[in-house]
Design a protein around this motif. Structure first.
Motif, PDB file in Angstrom:
ATOM      1  N   PRO A 167       0.854  -1.310  -0.061  1.00 32.26           N
ATOM      2  CA  PRO A 167      -0.034  -0.020   0.024  1.00 32.26           C
ATOM      3  C   PRO A 167       0.930   1.313  -0.121  1.00 32.26           C
ATOM      4  O   PRO A 167       0.767   2.165   0.862  1.00 32.26           O
ATOM      5  N   PHE A 168       1.883   1.323  -0.991  1.00 32.38           N
ATOM      6  CA  PHE A 168       2.715   2.528  -0.993  1.00 32.38           C
ATOM      7  C   PHE A 168       2.673   3.099  -2.578  1.00 32.38           C
ATOM      8  O   PHE A 168       2.280   2.437  -3.524  1.00 32.38           O
ATOM      9  N   ASP A 169       2.774   4.388  -2.524  1.00 31.52           N
ATOM     10  CA  ASP A 169       2.961   4.978  -3.801  1.00 31.52           C
ATOM     11  C   ASP A 169       4.337   4.386  -4.575  1.00 31.52           C
ATOM     12  O   ASP A 169       4.994   4.030  -3.972  1.00 31.52           O
ATOM     13  N   ALA A 170       4.231   4.600  -5.982  1.00 30.20           N
ATOM     14  CA  ALA A 170       5.552   4.343  -6.514  1.00 30.20           C
ATOM     15  C   ALA A 170       6.737   5.227  -6.388  1.00 30.20           C
ATOM     16  O   ALA A 170       6.168   6.584  -5.695  1.00 30.20           O
ATOM     17  N   PRO A 171       7.920   4.769  -6.478  1.00 32.85           N
ATOM     18  CA  PRO A 171       8.961   5.647  -6.112  1.00 32.85           C
ATOM     19  C   PRO A 171       9.067   6.860  -6.833  1.00 32.85           C
ATOM     20  O   PRO A 171       9.324   8.147  -6.248  1.00 32.85           O
ATOM     21  N   VAL A 172       8.407   7.201  -8.117  1.00 33.75           N
ATOM     22  CA  VAL A 172       8.591   8.419  -8.719  1.00 33.75           C
ATOM     23  C   VAL A 172       7.491   9.270  -8.167  1.00 33.75           C
ATOM     24  O   VAL A 172       7.820  10.546  -7.940  1.00 33.75           O
ATOM     25  N   GLU A 173       6.418   8.873  -7.540  1.00 33.43           N
ATOM     26  CA  GLU A 173       5.493   9.830  -6.961  1.00 33.43           C
ATOM     27  C   GLU A 173       5.865  10.228  -5.699  1.00 33.43           C
ATOM     28  O   GLU A 173       5.734  11.376  -5.256  1.00 33.43           O
ATOM     29  N   VAL A 174       6.689   9.401  -4.942  1.00 36.71           N
ATOM     30  CA  VAL A 174       7.402   9.936  -3.667  1.00 36.71           C
ATOM     31  C   VAL A 174       8.289  10.945  -4.050  1.00 36.71           C
ATOM     32  O   VAL A 174       8.205  11.924  -3.270  1.00 36.71           O
ATOM     33  N   ALA A 175       9.103  10.614  -5.023  1.00 34.97           N
ATOM     34  CA  ALA A 175      10.188  11.628  -5.501  1.00 34.97           C
ATOM     35  C   ALA A 175       9.653  12.853  -5.729  1.00 34.97           C
ATOM     36  O   ALA A 175       9.794  14.118  -5.289  1.00 34.97           O
ATOM     37  N   ALA A 176       8.448  12.900  -6.504  1.00 34.39           N
ATOM     38  CA  ALA A 176       7.763  14.138  -7.006  1.00 34.39           C
ATOM     39  C   ALA A 176       6.947  14.894  -5.628  1.00 34.39           C
ATOM     40  O   ALA A 176       7.251  16.374  -5.789  1.00 34.39           O
ATOM     41  N   ARG A 177       6.651  14.113  -4.833  1.00 30.69           N
ATOM     42  CA  ARG A 177       6.123  14.801  -3.823  1.00 30.69           C
ATOM     43  C   ARG A 177       7.026  15.745  -2.843  1.00 30.69           C
ATOM     44  O   ARG A 177       7.043  16.775  -2.600  1.00 30.69           O
ATOM     45  N   LEU A 178       8.323  15.173  -2.748  1.00 23.38           N
ATOM     46  CA  LEU A 178       9.311  15.555  -2.155  1.00 23.38           C
ATOM     47  C   LEU A 178       9.979  16.674  -2.694  1.00 23.38           C
ATOM     48  O   LEU A 178      10.294  17.890  -2.424  1.00 23.38           O
ATOM     49  N   ALA A 179      10.280  16.571  -4.270  1.00 26.97           N
ATOM     50  CA  ALA A 179      10.704  17.737  -5.012  1.00 26.97           C
ATOM     51  C   ALA A 179       9.874  18.935  -4.990  1.00 26.97           C
ATOM     52  O   ALA A 179      10.322  20.181  -4.767  1.00 26.97           O
ATOM     53  N   PRO A 218      22.888   4.789   1.973  1.00 27.38           N
ATOM     54  CA  PRO A 218      21.527   4.654   1.985  1.00 27.38           C
ATOM     55  C   PRO A 218      20.754   4.922   3.536  1.00 27.38           C
ATOM     56  O   PRO A 218      21.101   5.059   4.374  1.00 27.38           O
ATOM     57  N   ARG A 219      19.574   5.597   2.998  1.00 34.36           N
ATOM     58  CA  ARG A 219      18.734   6.209   4.086  1.00 34.36           C
ATOM     59  C   ARG A 219      18.296   4.871   4.921  1.00 34.36           C
ATOM     60  O   ARG A 219      18.346   3.681   4.769  1.00 34.36           O
ATOM     61  N   THR A 220      17.899   5.472   6.250  1.00 37.06           N
ATOM     62  CA  THR A 220      17.793   4.415   7.396  1.00 37.06           C
ATOM     63  C   THR A 220      16.364   4.727   7.843  1.00 37.06           C
ATOM     64  O   THR A 220      15.936   3.912   8.563  1.00 37.06           O
ATOM     65  N   ASP A 221      15.821   5.815   7.488  1.00 32.76           N
ATOM     66  CA  ASP A 221      14.464   6.227   8.035  1.00 32.76           C
ATOM     67  C   ASP A 221      13.720   6.864   7.073  1.00 32.76           C
ATOM     68  O   ASP A 221      13.934   7.321   6.021  1.00 32.76           O
ATOM     69  N   TYR A 222      12.152   7.122   7.174  1.00 38.00           N
ATOM     70  CA  TYR A 222      11.360   7.789   6.564  1.00 38.00           C
ATOM     71  C   TYR A 222      10.194   8.166   7.417  1.00 38.00           C
ATOM     72  O   TYR A 222      10.069   7.703   8.609  1.00 38.00           O
ATOM     73  N   SER A 223       9.452   9.256   6.521  1.00 38.78           N
ATOM     74  CA  SER A 223       8.322   9.965   7.521  1.00 38.78           C
ATOM     75  C   SER A 223       7.230   9.471   6.587  1.00 38.78           C
ATOM     76  O   SER A 223       7.086   9.187   5.448  1.00 38.78           O
ATOM     77  N   GLU A 224       5.934   9.641   7.370  1.00 40.71           N
ATOM     78  CA  GLU A 224       4.652   9.591   6.791  1.00 40.71           C
ATOM     79  C   GLU A 224       4.451  10.582   5.714  1.00 40.71           C
ATOM     80  O   GLU A 224       3.509   9.945   4.594  1.00 40.71           O
ATOM     81  N   PHE A 225       5.051  11.567   5.863  1.00 44.20           N
ATOM     82  CA  PHE A 225       4.630  12.684   4.828  1.00 44.20           C
ATOM     83  C   PHE A 225       5.329  12.229   3.595  1.00 44.20           C
ATOM     84  O   PHE A 225       4.855  12.357   2.479  1.00 44.20           O
ATOM     85  N   GLU A 226       6.678  11.733   3.664  1.00 50.33           N
ATOM     86  CA  GLU A 226       7.507  11.345   2.514  1.00 50.33           C
ATOM     87  C   GLU A 226       6.699  10.189   1.813  1.00 50.33           C
ATOM     88  O   GLU A 226       6.908  10.054   0.707  1.00 50.33           O
ATOM     89  N   LEU A 227       6.223   9.359   2.544  1.00 49.97           N
ATOM     90  CA  LEU A 227       5.555   8.153   1.914  1.00 49.97           C
ATOM     91  C   LEU A 227       4.086   8.496   1.361  1.00 49.97           C
ATOM     92  O   LEU A 227       3.530   7.929   0.548  1.00 49.97           O
ATOM     93  N   GLY A 228       3.612   9.692   1.671  1.00 51.95           N
ATOM     94  CA  GLY A 228       2.307   9.974   1.345  1.00 51.95           C
ATOM     95  C   GLY A 228       1.095   9.252   1.732  1.00 51.95           C
ATOM     96  O   GLY A 228       0.132   9.043   1.175  1.00 51.95           O
ATOM     97  N   VAL A 229       1.396   8.919   3.234  1.00 47.13           N
ATOM     98  CA  VAL A 229       0.233   8.157   3.881  1.00 47.13           C
ATOM     99  C   VAL A 229      -1.124   8.808   3.545  1.00 47.13           C
ATOM    100  O   VAL A 229      -2.326   8.205   3.636  1.00 47.13           O
ATOM    101  N   ALA A 230      -1.025  10.219   4.167  1.00 46.63           N
ATOM    102  CA  ALA A 230      -2.407  10.797   4.398  1.00 46.63           C
ATOM    103  C   ALA A 230      -3.272  11.031   2.933  1.00 46.63           C
ATOM    104  O   ALA A 230      -4.312  10.818   3.234  1.00 46.63           O
ATOM    105  N   GLY A 231      -2.489  10.793   2.006  1.00 50.98           N
ATOM    106  CA  GLY A 231      -3.236  11.122   0.773  1.00 50.98           C
ATOM    107  C   GLY A 231      -3.555   9.931  -0.211  1.00 50.98           C
ATOM    108  O   GLY A 231      -4.182   9.778  -1.042  1.00 50.98           O
ATOM    109  N   ARG A 232      -3.285   8.592   0.636  1.00 52.34           N
ATOM    110  CA  ARG A 232      -3.698   7.403  -0.155  1.00 52.34           C
ATOM    111  C   ARG A 232      -4.802   7.173  -0.185  1.00 52.34           C
ATOM    112  O   ARG A 232      -5.544   7.323   0.634  1.00 52.34           O
ATOM    113  N   ARG A 233      -5.420   6.548  -1.262  1.00 53.40           N
ATOM    114  CA  ARG A 233      -6.693   5.931  -1.520  1.00 53.40           C
ATOM    115  C   ARG A 233      -6.761   4.548  -1.877  1.00 53.40           C
ATOM    116  O   ARG A 233      -5.720   4.033  -2.427  1.00 53.40           O
TER     117      ARG A 233
END
Length: 448
Positions: A160-172, A334-349
Motif C-alpha cells: 500500500p505505497f506510492d510508486a517511487p516516482v510519486e514519492v520523489a515528486a512529492r518531495l521535490a 542509504p537512508r535508514t528512516d522515512y516519514s509518513e509525509f514522505e511516503l504520502g500516507v495521508a493522501g492514499r486511497r
C-alpha cells in the motif's frame, strides 16, 4: 463512467491489420476488425507490448515535450534510474544530471531517492503478520492495472505505497514550494520515463486523487538532446541517491533494496500473468513478497528506452557495483528512516478493481451468454491462430456472444462452409431437370 486516459495510441493509417499486437496483448484488449486494429479502452493497461511488436509502428506512446517546460517558471526533472543505463558506465550519474540542467531544467531530483524510501516502507510492511501473502510490489503501474482488470481479488496483496516516482515528486515539489517567489501553479515536475504506463499514471494516478507530477517525457524523446550535452567533465555537484535506489532500474533491484529473503522476482508481463494465476489459486502463500515488473529485465527494458536491454542491464550492474564502492567515500549512504509525509500516507486511497469481463449487467442474460460462449467455443477449431482478428478462439467466442463477431470470421469455418457450398452446387448441377422445350432437346441430340 469517466473515460480512461491512455498514453498508448493507435494510428489507423499505419495499421496493416496483422495480428502481432492481438497475440501479444496481455489483457486481450486488441481486435482486428475491418483490416485495422481496435483497442478496447477498458482492457488496456498501457504496458506498451503492442508498441514493441507492431511492425508498422502504428502504436505509439504520447508523452510530453521539452518545449512544455516553457509553461512553467520553475521546472524539476525526475530521472528514472533506467536513464543511467542508456549511457556508458564511464559517464557518471552526476554528469547525466548536469546534462538535464543544461537542457533547461532548474532542478533535478532522482527517482532513486523515492525508491530508497519505498524500500524501507516495504521492509516494515513485510514484518506485519496480518497482511495477505504473498505481498506484491505496487511500483510498476502496468502490473497494478493488470491486477485491477484481470485479478481484482488480489488487490489486497499490493503493497500500500506510492510508486517511487510519486514519492520523489512529492518531495521535490515540497522543496520547490519553499523557494521564494514560487507557487504550486508555476512549478513543473517532469518524469523522464522509460514506459507509457508511467505517463498514464500521471493523468490517472493509482492510489491517489492527484499526482504531484506535471507530465512525463519519454527517455527516447529526450535522449538525443541529452547525449549532445552530457560529458564526463561536466559534473554539477548535486546531491545523489545511493546505489540502493539506483538499483531499482533492473529486475531484482527492488528486492535487494528491501532485503527480504523469501522473495519471487518476475519480469515480462506474460510471465507475471502466469504467476498471478498461481497466486489467485492460492498456490504461493508460502512466499513473502513478489517483485513484479511488466518489462523484461525491469525498467531498463521499457519500450521508451533507446539502448538494447541486455546492454543497458550490463551497464547498470557495473554502475551499481561501482556506486557500492564509491558512495561511502562521498558520504552517499542509504537512508535508514522515512516519514509518513514522505511516503504520502495521508493522501492514499484504495486501489479500485476494474474487472473487464462483464458480459451483461443482467445476470440471467450474462449466464445465457456464457452458455452460448461455451457452445461456440466447442465448435471452433481451438487453434488460437488469431487470423480471425481475435487473440484466440475463446476471445472469438466471447466476441460472437457479444455480437461483435461472427462464426465466419474464423477462416477454417469459412473455408469449410465455402467448400460445402461448392460441393452442394456441383451436386445440384448433376440433378438439373431436362429442358422443357422438346425441340431444344432434339436439337442438342442432333448436335451430338
Amino acid at each position: 463512467m469517466a473515460e480512461r486516459y491512455h498514453s498508448v495510441r493507435l494510428t489507423d493509417e499505419k495499421c496493416q491489420g496483422c495480428v502481432n499486437c492481438t497475440r501479444r496483448c496481455p489483457t486481450e484488449a486488441i481486435r482486428i476488425r475491418g483490416g485495422k486494429a481496435q483497442i478496447t479502452s477498458s482492457r488496456c493497461i498501457d504496458c506498451g507490448e503492442c508498441i514493441r511488436y507492431c511492425p508498422g509502428h502504428a502504436k505509439t506512446a504520447v508523452t510530453d515535450e521539452l518545449a512544455d517546460l516553457k509553461k512553467y517558471k520553475y521546472n524539476i526533472a525526475l530521472p528514472a534510474p533506467s536513464l543511467y543505463g542508456q549511457f556508458s558506465v564511464d559517464i557518471p550519474v552526476r554528469a547525466i544530471l548536469s546534462g538535464l540542467l543544461k537542457l533547461g531544467f532548474n532542478e533535478v531530483f532522482e527517482v532513486a531517492h523515492g525508491a530508497e524510501i519505498v524500500s524501507l516502507a516495504i521492509r516494515d510492511h513485510l514484518k506485519r503478520k496480518d497482511i495477505p501473502r504473498p505481498a506484491i510490489s505496487s511500483a510498476c503501474p502496468a502490473i497494478v492495472r493488470l491486477i485491477q482488470v484481470k485479478y481484482p481479488e488480489l488487490i489486497d496483496h499490493l503493497a500500500p505505497f506510492d510508486a517511487p516516482v510519486e514519492v520523489a515528486a512529492r518531495l521535490a515539489r515540497a522543496e520547490a514550494e519553499e523557494l521564494p517567489g514560487l507557487t504550486p501553479e508555476n512549478i513543473g515536475v517532469w518524469f523522464i520515463t522509460p514506459c507509457p504506463a508511467k505517463m498514464t499514471a500521471v493523468y490517472q494516478p493509482l492510489g491517489a486523487e492527484k499526482s504531484n507530477i506535471t507530465g512525463a517525457i519519454a527517455i527516447s524523446k529526450i535522449y538525443p538532446a541529452l547525449l549532445k550535452v552530457v560529458t564526463a567533465e561536466l559534473q554539477d555537484a548535486r546531491r545523489q541517491a545511493s546505489w540502493v535506489g539506483v538499483g531499482w532500474a533492473v529486475s531484482g533491484g527492488e528486492t535487494n533494496s528491501v532485503g527480504a529473503d523469501n522473495v519471487l522476482i518476475v519480469h515480462d508481463v506474460h510471465h507475471v500473468a502466469n504467476v498471478l494465476e498461481q497466486v489467485a489459486l492460492g498456490k504461493l502463500k508460502d512466499v513473502d513478497y513478489i517483485e513484479m515488473l511488466a518489462c523484461a529485465g525491469g525498467c531498463i527494458g521499457g519500450p521508451l528506452t533507446v539502448e538494447n536491454r541486455y546492454v543497458a542491464e550490463h551497464r547498470m550492474k557495473q554502475r551499481i557495483s561501482r556506486k557500492k564502492m564509491e558512495d561511502p567515500k562521498f558520504g552517499r549512504l542509504p537512508r535508514t528512516d522515512y516519514s509518513e509525509f514522505e511516503l504520502g500516507v495521508a493522501g492514499r486511497r484504495a486501489i479500485e478493481p476494474k474487472p473487464i469481463l462483464r458480459l451483461d449487467a443482467d445476470i440471467t442474460k450474462a449466464m445465457n451468454k456464457i452458455e452460448f460462449m461455451d457452445r461456440t467455443l466447442k465448435s471452433l477449431p481451438g487453434l488460437d491462430c488469431g487470423s480471425c482478428g481475435s487473440p484466440n478462439c475463446k476471445a472469438l467466442a466471447e466476441d460472437i456472444a457479444q455480437g461483435l463477431a461472427s462464426m465466419t470470421d474464423c477462416v477454417f469455418i469459412l473455408r469449410k462452409k465455402v467448400r460445402d457450398l461448392a460441393y452442394e452446387m456441383v451436386d445440384l448441377a448433376d440433378k438439373l431437370p431436362p429442358p422443357l422445350d422438346k425441340n431444344q432437346e432434339y436439337e442438342e441430340k442432333e448436335k451430338c
